[in-house]
Design an enzyme around this catalytic site. Structure first.
Site, PDB file in Angstrom:
ATOM      1  N   HIS A 100       0.881  -1.173   0.000  1.00 18.83           N
ATOM      2  CA  HIS A 100       0.000   0.000   0.000  1.00 18.83           C
ATOM      3  C   HIS A 100       0.923   1.229   0.000  1.00 18.83           C
ATOM      4  O   HIS A 100       1.976   1.207   0.630  1.00 18.83           O
ATOM      5  CB  HIS A 100      -0.809   0.135   1.285  1.00 18.83           C
ATOM      6  CG  HIS A 100      -1.772  -0.956   1.611  1.00 18.83           C
ATOM      7  ND1 HIS A 100      -1.426  -2.052   2.343  1.00 18.83           N
ATOM      8  CD2 HIS A 100      -3.091  -1.083   1.346  1.00 18.83           C
ATOM      9  CE1 HIS A 100      -2.495  -2.819   2.515  1.00 18.83           C
ATOM     10  NE2 HIS A 100      -3.524  -2.259   1.923  1.00 18.83           N
ATOM     11  N   ASP A 103       2.240   2.150   3.402  1.00 19.08           N
ATOM     12  CA  ASP A 103       3.145   1.212   4.092  1.00 19.08           C
ATOM     13  C   ASP A 103       4.585   1.559   3.810  1.00 19.08           C
ATOM     14  O   ASP A 103       5.457   1.381   4.654  1.00 19.08           O
ATOM     15  CB  ASP A 103       3.044  -0.237   3.569  1.00 19.08           C
ATOM     16  CG  ASP A 103       1.662  -0.789   3.531  1.00 19.08           C
ATOM     17  OD1 ASP A 103       0.884  -0.451   4.420  1.00 19.08           O
ATOM     18  OD2 ASP A 103       1.387  -1.570   2.601  1.00 19.08           O
ATOM     19  N   GLU A 231     -11.135  -6.760  -4.026  1.00 22.15           N
ATOM     20  CA  GLU A 231     -10.921  -7.783  -2.983  1.00 22.15           C
ATOM     21  C   GLU A 231     -12.099  -7.856  -2.020  1.00 22.15           C
ATOM     22  O   GLU A 231     -12.311  -6.948  -1.220  1.00 22.15           O
ATOM     23  CB  GLU A 231      -9.622  -7.474  -2.227  1.00 22.15           C
ATOM     24  CG  GLU A 231      -9.299  -8.509  -1.168  1.00 22.15           C
ATOM     25  CD  GLU A 231      -7.956  -8.248  -0.485  1.00 22.15           C
ATOM     26  OE1 GLU A 231      -7.022  -7.774  -1.157  1.00 22.15           O
ATOM     27  OE2 GLU A 231      -7.856  -8.514   0.721  1.00 22.15           O
ATOM     28  N   GLU A 267      -9.386 -13.662  -0.791  1.00 19.16           N
ATOM     29  CA  GLU A 267      -8.580 -13.920   0.419  1.00 19.16           C
ATOM     30  C   GLU A 267      -9.287 -14.929   1.326  1.00 19.16           C
ATOM     31  O   GLU A 267     -10.473 -14.791   1.626  1.00 19.16           O
ATOM     32  CB  GLU A 267      -8.348 -12.601   1.161  1.00 19.16           C
ATOM     33  CG  GLU A 267      -7.618 -12.788   2.474  1.00 19.16           C
ATOM     34  CD  GLU A 267      -7.072 -11.480   3.052  1.00 19.16           C
ATOM     35  OE1 GLU A 267      -6.759 -10.552   2.277  1.00 19.16           O
ATOM     36  OE2 GLU A 267      -6.972 -11.395   4.284  1.00 19.16           O
ATOM     37  N   HIS A 270     -11.117 -13.725   4.503  1.00 17.60           N
ATOM     38  CA  HIS A 270     -12.298 -12.943   4.151  1.00 17.60           C
ATOM     39  C   HIS A 270     -13.429 -13.870   3.722  1.00 17.60           C
ATOM     40  O   HIS A 270     -14.600 -13.634   4.044  1.00 17.60           O
ATOM     41  CB  HIS A 270     -11.985 -11.952   3.029  1.00 17.60           C
ATOM     42  CG  HIS A 270     -10.952 -10.927   3.402  1.00 17.60           C
ATOM     43  ND1 HIS A 270     -10.482  -9.994   2.517  1.00 17.60           N
ATOM     44  CD2 HIS A 270     -10.302 -10.696   4.569  1.00 17.60           C
ATOM     45  CE1 HIS A 270      -9.581  -9.223   3.119  1.00 17.60           C
ATOM     46  NE2 HIS A 270      -9.454  -9.640   4.363  1.00 17.60           N
ATOM     47  N   ASP A 295      -5.141 -13.742  -2.002  1.00 19.08           N
ATOM     48  CA  ASP A 295      -4.437 -13.376  -0.777  1.00 19.08           C
ATOM     49  C   ASP A 295      -4.472 -14.620   0.102  1.00 19.08           C
ATOM     50  O   ASP A 295      -5.525 -15.004   0.631  1.00 19.08           O
ATOM     51  CB  ASP A 295      -5.097 -12.177  -0.085  1.00 19.08           C
ATOM     52  CG  ASP A 295      -4.517 -10.849  -0.571  1.00 19.08           C
ATOM     53  OD1 ASP A 295      -3.702 -10.884  -1.521  1.00 19.08           O
ATOM     54  OD2 ASP A 295      -4.861  -9.799  -0.010  1.00 19.08           O
ATOM     55  N   ASP A 306     -10.498 -11.387  11.619  1.00 13.21           N
ATOM     56  CA  ASP A 306      -9.559 -11.563  10.515  1.00 13.21           C
ATOM     57  C   ASP A 306      -8.148 -11.714  11.088  1.00 13.21           C
ATOM     58  O   ASP A 306      -7.408 -10.743  11.192  1.00 13.21           O
ATOM     59  CB  ASP A 306      -9.671 -10.312   9.618  1.00 13.21           C
ATOM     60  CG  ASP A 306      -9.041 -10.492   8.270  1.00 13.21           C
ATOM     61  OD1 ASP A 306      -8.724 -11.630   7.897  1.00 13.21           O
ATOM     62  OD2 ASP A 306      -8.875  -9.473   7.564  1.00 13.21           O
ATOM     63  N   ASP A 308      -5.608 -13.353   9.887  1.00  9.84           N
ATOM     64  CA  ASP A 308      -4.546 -13.293   8.865  1.00  9.84           C
ATOM     65  C   ASP A 308      -3.341 -14.178   9.199  1.00  9.84           C
ATOM     66  O   ASP A 308      -2.190 -13.729   9.168  1.00  9.84           O
ATOM     67  CB  ASP A 308      -4.047 -11.849   8.695  1.00  9.84           C
ATOM     68  CG  ASP A 308      -5.005 -10.980   7.915  1.00  9.84           C
ATOM     69  OD1 ASP A 308      -5.785 -11.516   7.109  1.00  9.84           O
ATOM     70  OD2 ASP A 308      -4.960  -9.747   8.097  1.00  9.84           O
ATOM     71  N   ASP A 338      -0.997 -12.458   2.381  1.00  8.81           N
ATOM     72  CA  ASP A 338      -1.553 -11.367   3.192  1.00  8.81           C
ATOM     73  C   ASP A 338      -1.726 -11.943   4.595  1.00  8.81           C
ATOM     74  O   ASP A 338      -2.828 -12.232   5.046  1.00  8.81           O
ATOM     75  CB  ASP A 338      -2.880 -10.896   2.599  1.00  8.81           C
ATOM     76  CG  ASP A 338      -3.358  -9.608   3.244  1.00  8.81           C
ATOM     77  OD1 ASP A 338      -2.730  -9.175   4.226  1.00  8.81           O
ATOM     78  OD2 ASP A 338      -4.361  -9.040   2.774  1.00  8.81           O
TER      79      ASP A 338
HETATM   80  C1  XUL Z   1      -7.438  -6.208   4.647  1.00 17.41           C
HETATM   81  C2  XUL Z   1      -6.732  -6.690   3.457  1.00 17.41           C
HETATM   82  C3  XUL Z   1      -5.931  -5.669   2.729  1.00 17.41           C
HETATM   83  C4  XUL Z   1      -5.911  -5.818   1.255  1.00 17.41           C
HETATM   84  C5  XUL Z   1      -5.161  -4.737   0.542  1.00 17.41           C
HETATM   85  O1  XUL Z   1      -8.106  -7.193   5.340  1.00 17.41           O
HETATM   86  O2  XUL Z   1      -6.779  -7.851   3.131  1.00 17.41           O
HETATM   87  O3  XUL Z   1      -4.661  -5.661   3.257  1.00 17.41           O
HETATM   88  O4  XUL Z   1      -5.344  -7.042   0.871  1.00 17.41           O
HETATM   89  O5  XUL Z   1      -5.633  -3.473   0.851  1.00 17.41           O
HETATM   90 CO    CO Z   2      -5.942  -8.918   1.546  1.00 15.04          CO
END
Ligand code: XUL
Ligand code: CO
Length: 436
Positions: A100, A103, A231, A267, A270, A295, A306, A308, A338
């Protein structure tokens, strides 16, 4: 200056190796279904979790040791971090990364200053890409951290915020293009609502569509030919995100005439937050020609948010690879981690362990999926299950040359439908276990 001096390049040592800093299954040059693992998997390291994550959670401060980071929001620190990031990605042997805007470079006091910071850091990113050969899978803009985005970005009730977000995405697209990025991602950030009493949903969705069309137009202006990706995520940080799941995203893209320009970045965590499996989301997008990239991560079945986490479940990765091989690959998309290390895994070396595990899990998933496909037994069962549509009345239904009245006549004459046969779910679950 090198940071990971006591860690050498991660090599493939095979399943028998006891060295935790080696690949047991990811062998980049090994050919599976006519392509190398490198080409199939297109692994990408994400900058935000891996180089900006602190390990903070709602209950406590950051825990992660990142000795290269001086903790300041200076451009100098940001540039130093880029050098460390590329050393890491290169040692890991991932061909791609993604980021991003905020970042990689600090937000300034004005848009002009933020853009200047981003350009200065992007110069070094380009230099490091050229030095290492690591490429950019995708870029995106952070339209959710700054307080101005409290009501969303493209779906904010405030037109100035919409304008700010547009300016920020314009710049992020230009930097992505300059760095040779092959995709550009839209994740909704705060594009959703917390309360419907204060929300004009129709207007917000119209605005989001306008925003994406402007991005498509700007791509033409600057000559960016990469793939746009949307996404899905159902919630977090808002109660309801407009990009809820693949179905909601595709309905939006279709309604607003964006299907030719935008695919999906799916993802895992998600998907599960939306009440789906990853395989469901992948197949649902793929059958509509809209699966662009993934992702790769996973949630925790006992936690409802989430988390991750890095993916290590071989069933999950095999299912992902079945869907991906089924559509002939992901390129120009890839498998982006991700994912973030747990806050208890606070040492820099944990970043290696985490990515090695994810890459090995996907390499195994690839091999398992390829074996399932080569054997053909699963595909045969599915094909056979629908055989009544291959001839006779079924083929006429599929061809669209029968009406309700024709079908009524057919059944009146026949008396009863053909007897059903078993779905064999348990047998097929056992079959999958034979490859795993
Ligand atoms: C948030 C997420 C983000 C996107 C990119 O949950 O997955 O990091 O992948 O903005
Ligand atoms: Co993501």
């Amino acid at each position: 200056m090198a940071f990971f001096t006591d860690i050498s390049k991660i090599e493939y040592e095979g399943p028998g190796s006891k060295n935790p800093l080696s690949f047991k299954h990811y062998n980049a040059d090994e050919v599976v279904e006519g392509k190398t693992m490198r080409e199939h998997l297109r692994f990408s390291v994400c900058y935000w979790h891996t180089f900006r994550g602190t390990g903070a959670d709602p209950f406590g401060a950051g825990t992660l040791q990142r000795p290269w980071d001086d903790g300041t929001e200076s451009v100098e620190n940001a540039i130093n971090r880029v050098r460390v990031a590329f050393e890491f990605i290169e040692k890991l042997g991932a061909p791609f990364y993604c980021f991003h805007d905020r970042d990689v470079a600090p937000e300034g006091a004005s848009l002009a200053e933020s853009n200047k910071n981003l350009d200065a850091v992007a110069d070094v990113m380009l230099e490091e890409q050229q030095r290492s050969g690591v490429q950019l899978l995708w870029g995106t803009a952070n339209l959710f951290s700054h307080p101005r985005f409290m009501h969303g970005a493209a779906t904010s009730c405030n037109a100035d915020v919409f304008a700010y977000a547009a300016a920020q995405v314009k710049k992020a697209m230009e930097v992505t293009h300059r760095l040779g990025g092959v995709n550009y991602v839209f994740w909704g950030g705060r594009e959703g609502y917390m309360n419907l009493y204060n929300t004009d949903m129709k207007r917000e969705l119209d605005h989001l569509a306008k925003f994406m069309h402007m991005a498509v137009d700007h791509a033409r202006v600057i000559g960016f030919t990469g793939q746009f990706l949307f996404e899905p995520k159902p919630k977090e940080p808002t109660k309801h995100q407009y990009d809820f799941d693949a179905a909601a995203c595709l309905n939006f893209l279709r309604q607003y005439d964006l299907m030719d320009h935008v695919k999906l970045n799916i993802e895992t965590n998600h998907a599960t937050l939306a009440g789906h499996t990853m395989m469901h989301e992948l197949i649902y997008s793929s059958i509509q020609g809209a699966l662009g990239s993934i992702d790769a991560n996973t949630g925790d079945l006992l936690l409802g948010w989430d988390t991750d986490q890095f993916p290590t479940d071989i069933y999950l990765t095999a299912q992902c690879m079945l869907a991906i091989l089924g559509q002939g690959g992901l390129a120009p998309g890839g498998v982006n981690f991700d994912a973030k290390v747990r806050r208890e895994s606070f040492e820099p070396v944990d970043l290696f362990h985490a990515h090695i595990g994810g890459m090995d899990a996907f390499a195994r998933g690839l091999k398992i999926a390829a074996a399932i496909r080569a054997d053909g037994a699963l595909a045969e069962v599915v094909k056979n299950r629908y055989r009544s549509y291959d001839e006779g009345i079924g083929s006429r239904i599929e061809a669209g040359d029968v009406s309700f009245a024709d079908l009524e006549g057919y059944i009146l004459e026949k008396g009863e439908a053909q007897p059903n046969e078993s779905g064999r779910q348990e047998m097929l679950e056992n079959l999958i276990n034979q490859y795993v």
